[in-house]
Design a protein around this motif. Sequence first.
Motif, PDB file in Angstrom:
ATOM      1  N   ARG A 131       0.895  -1.526  -0.293  1.00  0.00           N
ATOM      2  CA  ARG A 131       0.058   0.118   0.014  1.00  0.00           C
ATOM      3  C   ARG A 131       1.301   1.224  -0.351  1.00  0.00           C
ATOM      4  O   ARG A 131       2.007   1.365   0.472  1.00  0.00           O
ATOM      5  CB  ARG A 131      -0.869   0.010   0.823  1.00  0.00           C
ATOM      6  CG  ARG A 131      -1.951  -1.367   1.200  1.00  0.00           C
ATOM      7  CD  ARG A 131      -2.836  -0.895   2.287  1.00  0.00           C
ATOM      8  NE  ARG A 131      -3.577  -2.140   2.936  1.00  0.00           N
ATOM      9  CZ  ARG A 131      -4.927  -2.215   1.511  1.00  0.00           C
ATOM     10  NH1 ARG A 131      -5.031  -1.717   0.859  1.00  0.00           N
ATOM     11  NH2 ARG A 131      -5.421  -3.400   2.050  1.00  0.00           N
ATOM     12  N   PRO A 185       1.887   5.030   0.523  1.00  0.00           N
ATOM     13  CA  PRO A 185       3.067   5.715   2.443  1.00  0.00           C
ATOM     14  C   PRO A 185       2.291   6.773   1.826  1.00  0.00           C
ATOM     15  O   PRO A 185       1.934   7.152   2.790  1.00  0.00           O
ATOM     16  CB  PRO A 185       3.855   5.796   2.485  1.00  0.00           C
ATOM     17  CG  PRO A 185       4.505   5.610   1.011  1.00  0.00           C
ATOM     18  CD  PRO A 185       3.224   4.213   0.545  1.00  0.00           C
ATOM     19  N   THR A 220      -0.869   9.961   1.916  1.00  0.00           N
ATOM     20  CA  THR A 220      -2.207  10.016   2.065  1.00  0.00           C
ATOM     21  C   THR A 220      -2.751  11.276   1.721  1.00  0.00           C
ATOM     22  O   THR A 220      -4.058  11.710   1.882  1.00  0.00           O
ATOM     23  CB  THR A 220      -1.885  10.974   3.777  1.00  0.00           C
ATOM     24  OG1 THR A 220      -1.240  12.413   3.249  1.00  0.00           O
ATOM     25  CG2 THR A 220      -0.900   9.909   4.248  1.00  0.00           C
ATOM     26  N   ARG A 276      -2.414   8.585  -3.076  1.00  0.00           N
ATOM     27  CA  ARG A 276      -2.589   7.655  -2.482  1.00  0.00           C
ATOM     28  C   ARG A 276      -3.530   6.180  -2.857  1.00  0.00           C
ATOM     29  O   ARG A 276      -2.614   5.072  -3.273  1.00  0.00           O
ATOM     30  CB  ARG A 276      -3.393   7.339  -1.082  1.00  0.00           C
ATOM     31  CG  ARG A 276      -3.276   6.044  -0.338  1.00  0.00           C
ATOM     32  CD  ARG A 276      -3.346   6.192   1.036  1.00  0.00           C
ATOM     33  NE  ARG A 276      -4.911   6.948   1.228  1.00  0.00           N
ATOM     34  CZ  ARG A 276      -5.930   6.001   2.013  1.00  0.00           C
ATOM     35  NH1 ARG A 276      -5.948   5.027   1.592  1.00  0.00           N
ATOM     36  NH2 ARG A 276      -7.043   6.926   1.570  1.00  0.00           N
ATOM     37  N   THR A 335      -1.257   3.146  -4.995  1.00  0.00           N
ATOM     38  CA  THR A 335      -1.387   1.557  -4.216  1.00  0.00           C
ATOM     39  C   THR A 335      -1.570   0.960  -5.507  1.00  0.00           C
ATOM     40  O   THR A 335      -0.938  -1.048  -5.360  1.00  0.00           O
ATOM     41  CB  THR A 335      -2.719   1.604  -3.723  1.00  0.00           C
ATOM     42  OG1 THR A 335      -1.695   2.696  -2.728  1.00  0.00           O
ATOM     43  CG2 THR A 335      -2.834   0.168  -3.362  1.00  0.00           C
ATOM     44  N   ASN A 386      -2.153  -7.715  15.778  1.00  0.00           N
ATOM     45  CA  ASN A 386      -2.327  -5.230  15.197  1.00  0.00           C
ATOM     46  C   ASN A 386      -3.173  -4.558  15.972  1.00  0.00           C
ATOM     47  O   ASN A 386      -4.301  -5.359  16.485  1.00  0.00           O
ATOM     48  CB  ASN A 386      -2.133  -5.251  13.745  1.00  0.00           C
ATOM     49  CG  ASN A 386      -0.830  -5.093  12.808  1.00  0.00           C
ATOM     50  OD1 ASN A 386      -0.134  -5.796  13.023  1.00  0.00           O
ATOM     51  ND2 ASN A 386      -0.622  -5.279  11.223  1.00  0.00           N
ATOM     52  N   ALA A 443       5.060   5.176  10.937  1.00  0.00           N
ATOM     53  CA  ALA A 443       6.491   4.382   9.680  1.00  0.00           C
ATOM     54  C   ALA A 443       7.194   4.076  11.002  1.00  0.00           C
ATOM     55  O   ALA A 443       7.491   2.637  10.711  1.00  0.00           O
ATOM     56  CB  ALA A 443       6.327   5.355   9.000  1.00  0.00           C
ATOM     57  N   THR A 499       1.405   1.881   9.881  1.00  0.00           N
ATOM     58  CA  THR A 499       0.795   2.030   8.723  1.00  0.00           C
ATOM     59  C   THR A 499       0.034   3.153   9.007  1.00  0.00           C
ATOM     60  O   THR A 499      -0.610   3.216  10.012  1.00  0.00           O
ATOM     61  CB  THR A 499       0.184   1.225   7.737  1.00  0.00           C
ATOM     62  OG1 THR A 499      -0.958   0.830   8.094  1.00  0.00           O
ATOM     63  CG2 THR A 499       0.946   0.015   6.874  1.00  0.00           C
ATOM     64  N   SER A 540      -3.189   6.339   7.288  1.00  0.00           N
ATOM     65  CA  SER A 540      -3.703   6.566   6.200  1.00  0.00           C
ATOM     66  C   SER A 540      -4.378   7.871   6.299  1.00  0.00           C
ATOM     67  O   SER A 540      -5.069   8.202   7.777  1.00  0.00           O
ATOM     68  CB  SER A 540      -4.447   5.724   5.896  1.00  0.00           C
ATOM     69  OG  SER A 540      -5.652   5.449   6.333  1.00  0.00           O
ATOM     70  N   SER A 566      -2.524   1.574  12.266  1.00  0.00           N
ATOM     71  CA  SER A 566      -2.158   0.165  12.087  1.00  0.00           C
ATOM     72  C   SER A 566      -0.630   0.267  12.812  1.00  0.00           C
ATOM     73  O   SER A 566       0.265   0.377  11.896  1.00  0.00           O
ATOM     74  CB  SER A 566      -2.497  -1.058  11.095  1.00  0.00           C
ATOM     75  OG  SER A 566      -2.693  -2.131  11.308  1.00  0.00           O
TER      76      SER A 566
END
Length: 411
Positions: free
Chosen positions: A83, A85, A87, A91, A95, A356, A385, A390, A392, A406
Motif C-alpha cells: 500500500r 504511504p 495520504t 494514494r 497503491t 495488530n 512508520a 501504517t 492513512s 495500524s
Amino acid sequence: MTRRLRQSVAIAAHLAALGLAVPITVALLASTIAIGIGGLFALGIGVLALALAALAVWWIAWFEERRVASLLDLNIPARTMPRSPRTNWIRIPHTVWMQVTDRTNLRSLLHFAIVGLLGMVTIGLLQVTFTGAAYAIASTVASSDTYTAPWFGLETGRITAVGIGLAGMIVGAVGVYLMTLAHRSISPSLMVPSREAELTERAETATQRRNEAMRAAEVERTRIERDLHDGVQPRLVSVGMTLGMARSKLASDPDAAAALIDEAHTSTKAAITELRQLARGIHPAVLSDRGLDAALSALAARSHIPVHLDVRLEGRCSPEVEAAMYFAVAESLTNAAKHSEAGSCRVTIMRRPGGNIWARIEDDGSGGARQIAGGGIDGVANRVAAAGGTFSLTSPAGGPTTIEVSLPCAS
C-alpha cells in the motif's frame, strides 16, 4: 503410500489443474488489459479495467504463494497487499501501481506462468499414461488378431500391442514424475526469499524506519520549542519582571509589592501547569501505569470537543507501540479541535488478526486536511512508520476527516 509419493501425487494434481486454469487466467488478464488500453480514450473508462488487472496481479501472487507454501511445506512469509504511504489523492492510484512494480508480486506471477506451462505438459503426459494403460488392458482382454496402436497408427499383434501400451504408460508416468520434480526445484528458488534478499530488505526497512523516526523526532522537537516559546517562556519572563518590580517597591510600597508577589505566584503556578501539560503530551504517566485505554480516556476528557471513545483491547502492547498510538490519537484530536471546526469526534481502537492494533479517528469537521512536511499530521505519519505501522488520511473538502493507524502490537 509414503509421504514423498503422496506429495508427488498432490503436485501432479496441482499441475494438471493449473494446466487448465493458467491459460484461462492469462487470457482473462490479457483481455482486461486490452480493454483497459482501448478504453483509455473512452471517457477514461479503461482506467478501471487497468486498475482491476493490476489488482489481479496481487491476487494471483497471493494465491500462488499460499498454494506453494502449503503444497511443498516451504517457509514463504505471508504478505499483505503493498500500500502507498501517501495520504493525498494519489494514494489509491499509487497503491494500484505498486502491485505491478512489486518484485515479489512479479516473481510470483512468473512462477504461476512457468508452473502453468509445466501443467499443460503434465496434462499431455497424463493423457499418454492413461491411454497406454487402457490400450494395454484392451489388448489383453480383446480377441482380435491385429491391434492398432493409439500412436502412429501401427498395426501389431497382441503381445506387441500390450508392450506398446505398457511402454506408453511408463513413459507418461515417468514424464509426470519429472514434471513434479521440476515443480519442486523451481518453486524454492523463485518463491522463497533468499537470505541475502531478506537481509537487504531488513536493512532497507531499518534505514527507512530510522529516517522516519528522525523526522518524527524533529517534528516533536519543533512542537516542544513552539509550546515553550509561545507559552511557558513568556510567562516565566513575566514572573521575573514582576518579581523585579516587587523588589523595587518592597521598601517604599509594601502593599503594592505584596500584590505583585501574589501575581508572580499565580503566574508561576500557571507555568507549572503548562509544563505538566507539555510533559503529558510527550508521554503521560498514566500511559505507563495503566495502559492505553486509561490514557486515552483522560485525553478524551480534556478534549475541547466531545469525543466518543471506543477502546476494545485485551492486555498491553509494547511501550513504543502504546506511545505511538497515544501520540497519533492526541495529535489528531488537537488538529480536529484547532483546524477542522468539528463538533464531535469518534475514536475506535481494537485488535485485529495478525497481532495488530488498529485505530480510526473520525471528526465531523470541514475536511481539507493535508500532510505537510513538518506539520502535526506529518509527525504522526512519521512516528507511526518508525514503529513499523501504517498511516492513512482521508479528508475531502467538506469533511469528514478520517485517520486510520495500524501498528504491530508486540506485547
